[in-house]
Design a protein around this motif. Structure first.
Motif, PDB file in Angstrom:
ATOM      1  N   GLU A 107      11.936  -6.704  -1.111  1.00 14.80           N
ATOM      2  CA  GLU A 107      12.266  -8.014  -1.695  1.00 14.80           C
ATOM      3  C   GLU A 107      13.631  -8.542  -1.259  1.00 14.80           C
ATOM      4  O   GLU A 107      13.901  -9.741  -1.358  1.00 14.80           O
ATOM      5  CB  GLU A 107      12.195  -7.937  -3.222  1.00 14.80           C
ATOM      6  CG  GLU A 107      10.782  -7.774  -3.777  1.00 14.80           C
ATOM      7  CD  GLU A 107      10.298  -6.327  -3.800  1.00 14.80           C
ATOM      8  OE1 GLU A 107      11.022  -5.427  -3.312  1.00 14.80           O
ATOM      9  OE2 GLU A 107       9.171  -6.091  -4.284  1.00 14.80           O
ATOM     10  N   LYS A 154       6.415  -2.836   4.385  1.00 20.19           N
ATOM     11  CA  LYS A 154       6.143  -1.403   4.563  1.00 20.19           C
ATOM     12  C   LYS A 154       4.769  -1.226   5.196  1.00 20.19           C
ATOM     13  O   LYS A 154       4.358  -0.111   5.490  1.00 20.19           O
ATOM     14  CB  LYS A 154       6.095  -0.723   3.173  1.00 20.19           C
ATOM     15  CG  LYS A 154       7.411  -0.221   2.652  1.00 20.19           C
ATOM     16  CD  LYS A 154       7.211   0.651   1.404  1.00 20.19           C
ATOM     17  CE  LYS A 154       7.055  -0.190   0.155  1.00 20.19           C
ATOM     18  NZ  LYS A 154       7.146   0.608  -1.110  1.00 20.19           N
ATOM     19  N   ASN A 195       7.430  -8.360 -11.821  1.00 22.76           N
ATOM     20  CA  ASN A 195       8.823  -8.345 -12.282  1.00 22.76           C
ATOM     21  C   ASN A 195       9.832  -8.323 -11.134  1.00 22.76           C
ATOM     22  O   ASN A 195      10.824  -9.041 -11.177  1.00 22.76           O
ATOM     23  CB  ASN A 195       9.084  -7.128 -13.184  1.00 22.76           C
ATOM     24  CG  ASN A 195       8.409  -7.272 -14.533  1.00 22.76           C
ATOM     25  OD1 ASN A 195       8.076  -8.400 -14.939  1.00 22.76           O
ATOM     26  ND2 ASN A 195       8.187  -6.172 -15.229  1.00 22.76           N
ATOM     27  N   THR A 196       9.567  -7.507 -10.137  1.00 22.95           N
ATOM     28  CA  THR A 196      10.519  -7.412  -9.020  1.00 22.95           C
ATOM     29  C   THR A 196      10.656  -8.763  -8.329  1.00 22.95           C
ATOM     30  O   THR A 196      11.765  -9.185  -7.993  1.00 22.95           O
ATOM     31  CB  THR A 196      10.065  -6.337  -8.002  1.00 22.95           C
ATOM     32  OG1 THR A 196       9.704  -5.161  -8.706  1.00 22.95           O
ATOM     33  CG2 THR A 196      11.173  -6.016  -7.016  1.00 22.95           C
ATOM     34  N   SER A 210      12.494  -1.493  -0.984  1.00 18.95           N
ATOM     35  CA  SER A 210      13.323  -2.641  -1.395  1.00 18.95           C
ATOM     36  C   SER A 210      13.068  -3.857  -0.498  1.00 18.95           C
ATOM     37  O   SER A 210      14.002  -4.566  -0.117  1.00 18.95           O
ATOM     38  CB  SER A 210      14.810  -2.284  -1.367  1.00 18.95           C
ATOM     39  OG  SER A 210      15.056  -1.197  -2.214  1.00 18.95           O
ATOM     40  N   ARG A 252       3.966   7.271  -9.804  1.00 21.87           N
ATOM     41  CA  ARG A 252       3.276   6.320 -10.681  1.00 21.87           C
ATOM     42  C   ARG A 252       1.851   6.683 -11.077  1.00 21.87           C
ATOM     43  O   ARG A 252       1.514   6.655 -12.245  1.00 21.87           O
ATOM     44  CB  ARG A 252       3.205   4.943 -10.015  1.00 21.87           C
ATOM     45  CG  ARG A 252       4.540   4.313  -9.864  1.00 21.87           C
ATOM     46  CD  ARG A 252       4.370   2.894  -9.418  1.00 21.87           C
ATOM     47  NE  ARG A 252       5.683   2.373  -9.032  1.00 21.87           N
ATOM     48  CZ  ARG A 252       5.992   1.099  -9.026  1.00 21.87           C
ATOM     49  NH1 ARG A 252       5.098   0.198  -9.347  1.00 21.87           N
ATOM     50  NH2 ARG A 252       7.197   0.720  -8.681  1.00 21.87           N
ATOM     51  N   ASN A 304      11.314   0.412   4.767  1.00 24.29           N
ATOM     52  CA  ASN A 304      10.768   1.542   4.011  1.00 24.29           C
ATOM     53  C   ASN A 304      10.830   1.375   2.505  1.00 24.29           C
ATOM     54  O   ASN A 304      10.374   2.237   1.760  1.00 24.29           O
ATOM     55  CB  ASN A 304      11.478   2.827   4.435  1.00 24.29           C
ATOM     56  CG  ASN A 304      11.259   3.096   5.912  1.00 24.29           C
ATOM     57  OD1 ASN A 304      10.128   3.274   6.348  1.00 24.29           O
ATOM     58  ND2 ASN A 304      12.321   3.068   6.687  1.00 24.29           N
ATOM     59  N   VAL A 325       2.373  -6.187  -5.355  1.00 21.92           N
ATOM     60  CA  VAL A 325       2.817  -6.827  -6.589  1.00 21.92           C
ATOM     61  C   VAL A 325       2.002  -6.236  -7.722  1.00 21.92           C
ATOM     62  O   VAL A 325       0.772  -6.257  -7.686  1.00 21.92           O
ATOM     63  CB  VAL A 325       2.585  -8.353  -6.537  1.00 21.92           C
ATOM     64  CG1 VAL A 325       3.030  -8.994  -7.848  1.00 21.92           C
ATOM     65  CG2 VAL A 325       3.326  -8.969  -5.358  1.00 21.92           C
ATOM     66  N   GLU A 326       2.715  -5.675  -8.700  1.00 23.04           N
ATOM     67  CA  GLU A 326       1.991  -5.118  -9.853  1.00 23.04           C
ATOM     68  C   GLU A 326       2.225  -6.031 -11.056  1.00 23.04           C
ATOM     69  O   GLU A 326       1.405  -6.891 -11.366  1.00 23.04           O
ATOM     70  CB  GLU A 326       2.449  -3.684 -10.107  1.00 23.04           C
ATOM     71  CG  GLU A 326       1.559  -2.961 -11.103  1.00 23.04           C
ATOM     72  CD  GLU A 326       2.053  -1.565 -11.423  1.00 23.04           C
ATOM     73  OE1 GLU A 326       3.015  -1.089 -10.799  1.00 23.04           O
ATOM     74  OE2 GLU A 326       1.471  -0.957 -12.342  1.00 23.04           O
ATOM     75  N   THR A 327       3.371  -5.913 -11.723  1.00 27.05           N
ATOM     76  CA  THR A 327       3.670  -6.803 -12.855  1.00 27.05           C
ATOM     77  C   THR A 327       4.253  -8.133 -12.385  1.00 27.05           C
ATOM     78  O   THR A 327       4.250  -9.114 -13.132  1.00 27.05           O
ATOM     79  CB  THR A 327       4.698  -6.146 -13.788  1.00 27.05           C
ATOM     80  OG1 THR A 327       5.899  -5.920 -13.015  1.00 27.05           O
ATOM     81  CG2 THR A 327       4.206  -4.830 -14.334  1.00 27.05           C
ATOM     82  N   ASP A 386       3.968  -7.282   0.541  1.00 28.19           N
ATOM     83  CA  ASP A 386       4.257  -6.107  -0.289  1.00 28.19           C
ATOM     84  C   ASP A 386       3.294  -6.059  -1.472  1.00 28.19           C
ATOM     85  O   ASP A 386       2.512  -6.985  -1.696  1.00 28.19           O
ATOM     86  CB  ASP A 386       5.713  -6.159  -0.778  1.00 28.19           C
ATOM     87  CG  ASP A 386       6.230  -4.797  -1.233  1.00 28.19           C
ATOM     88  OD1 ASP A 386       5.579  -3.773  -0.943  1.00 28.19           O
ATOM     89  OD2 ASP A 386       7.289  -4.754  -1.887  1.00 28.19           O
TER      90      ASP A 386
HETATM   91  C1  PRP Z   1       6.860  -1.417  -5.418  1.00 23.90           C
HETATM   92  C2  PRP Z   1       6.532  -2.609  -4.549  1.00 23.90           C
HETATM   93  C3  PRP Z   1       7.238  -3.739  -5.243  1.00 23.90           C
HETATM   94  C4  PRP Z   1       7.140  -3.345  -6.715  1.00 23.90           C
HETATM   95  C5  PRP Z   1       6.016  -4.091  -7.384  1.00 23.90           C
HETATM   96  O1  PRP Z   1       8.111  -0.956  -5.059  1.00 23.90           O
HETATM   97  O2  PRP Z   1       7.000  -2.410  -3.222  1.00 23.90           O
HETATM   98  O3  PRP Z   1       8.572  -3.800  -4.863  1.00 23.90           O
HETATM   99  O4  PRP Z   1       6.864  -1.936  -6.748  1.00 23.90           O
HETATM  100  O5  PRP Z   1       5.958  -3.827  -8.772  1.00 23.90           O
HETATM  101  P1  PRP Z   1       6.178  -4.971  -9.844  1.00 23.90           P
HETATM  102  O6  PRP Z   1       5.368  -6.165  -9.438  1.00 23.90           O
HETATM  103  O7  PRP Z   1       5.670  -4.349 -11.117  1.00 23.90           O
HETATM  104  O8  PRP Z   1       7.634  -5.292  -9.912  1.00 23.90           O
HETATM  105  P2  PRP Z   1       8.644   0.487  -5.476  1.00 23.90           P
HETATM  106  O9  PRP Z   1       9.190   0.444  -6.846  1.00 23.90           O
HETATM  107  O10 PRP Z   1       7.567   1.466  -5.223  1.00 23.90           O
HETATM  108  O11 PRP Z   1       9.878   0.743  -4.537  1.00 23.90           O
HETATM  109  P3  PRP Z   1      10.126   0.541  -2.983  1.00 23.90           P
HETATM  110  O12 PRP Z   1       9.545  -0.767  -2.565  1.00 23.90           O
HETATM  111  O13 PRP Z   1      11.601   0.526  -2.878  1.00 23.90           O
HETATM  112  O14 PRP Z   1       9.494   1.692  -2.275  1.00 23.90           O
END
Ligand code: PRP
Ligand code: MG
Length: 209
Positions: free
Chosen positions: A141, A115, A160-161, A139, A10, A137, A156-158, A154
């Protein structure tokens, strides 16, 4: 020669772009190839790609003089390095998240999947809460959805997850962004070059903000 560890993924290419603007180009690095190290003799830099969570290890042990590392990793592992600059990229938040209707029973041990066991542990330790940390390690959520944990800690960026899995932010722990870090011995012995790099980067990040 300054050895620079960049995080794959990223924030990797964004951090290279900043270094390029700062006057340390090495265009080969963006070509599609499987090479891991790239040298620009003239500018005195050698770049290499490593796993984001390994950048701080390379820098702490001096295999890299400097590197780009997320504040999440720095707070979690507390490597013995200097943090020279906030690069202002890779901005996100470390949060406590859970299901929308999550009700916390203060009588029960709170099960937390994450994590980041140190960050989570310290946060709840300060609150004096009885917790059980489940280190995962990735996923993360999924954990509350399957009843493995009550909540998660964990990044949080956007958001969305979280949204797509019926979760929401319950509390914010700390803001995160990418940092320019430096090996402590290198900072002494290559002080002029590294300080110059930091200052040029600083100028580029200020320009961008
Ligand atoms: C990261 C983090 C969240 C997500 C946040 O996971 O652990 O799950 O990104 O981003 P968002 O708010 O924009 O949805 P990552 O994709 O790195 O995968 P992982 O947790 O499986 O390592
Ligand atoms: Mg994730």
């Amino acid at each position: 020669m300054i050895n620079i560890a960049l995080p794959k993924g990223r924030i990797g290419s964004k951090s290279y772009r900043l270094l390029e603007q700062a006057g340390y180009p090495c265009p080969e690095i963006l070509e599609p190839n499987r090479k891991l190290t790239f040298v620009n003799e003239e500018k005195g830099v050698r770049y290499f790609w490593v796993k984001p969570s390994d950048v701080a290890i390379y820098v702490e042990r001096g295999a890299a003089d400097v590197g780009v590392c997320g504040a999440d990793i720095l707070r979690e592992y507390e490597p013995d390095v200097y943090e020279l600059l906030d690069l202002g990229i890779g901005r996100c938040r470390m949060c406590v998240c859970g299901e929308k209707d999550f009700f916390e029973n203060p009588e029960k041990t709170l099960k937390i999947a994450t994590k980041f066991p140190n960050i989570a542990g310290k946060y709840y330790e300060e609150a004096g809460r009885d917790i059980d940390i489940i280190k995962l390690n990735g996923s993360i959520e999924i954990a509350p959805l399957l009843g493995l944990s009550d909540i998660i800690v964990d990044i949080v960026e956007t958001g969305n997850t979280l949204r797509e899995n019926g979760l929401e932010v319950l509390e914010e722990i700390l803001p995160i962004s990418a940092r320019f870090i430096c090996n402590k011995v290198s900072f002494q012995f290559k002080n002029k070059e590294i300080t110059q790099m930091r200052d040029k980067l600083s100028y580029c990040t200020v320009q961008k903000m």
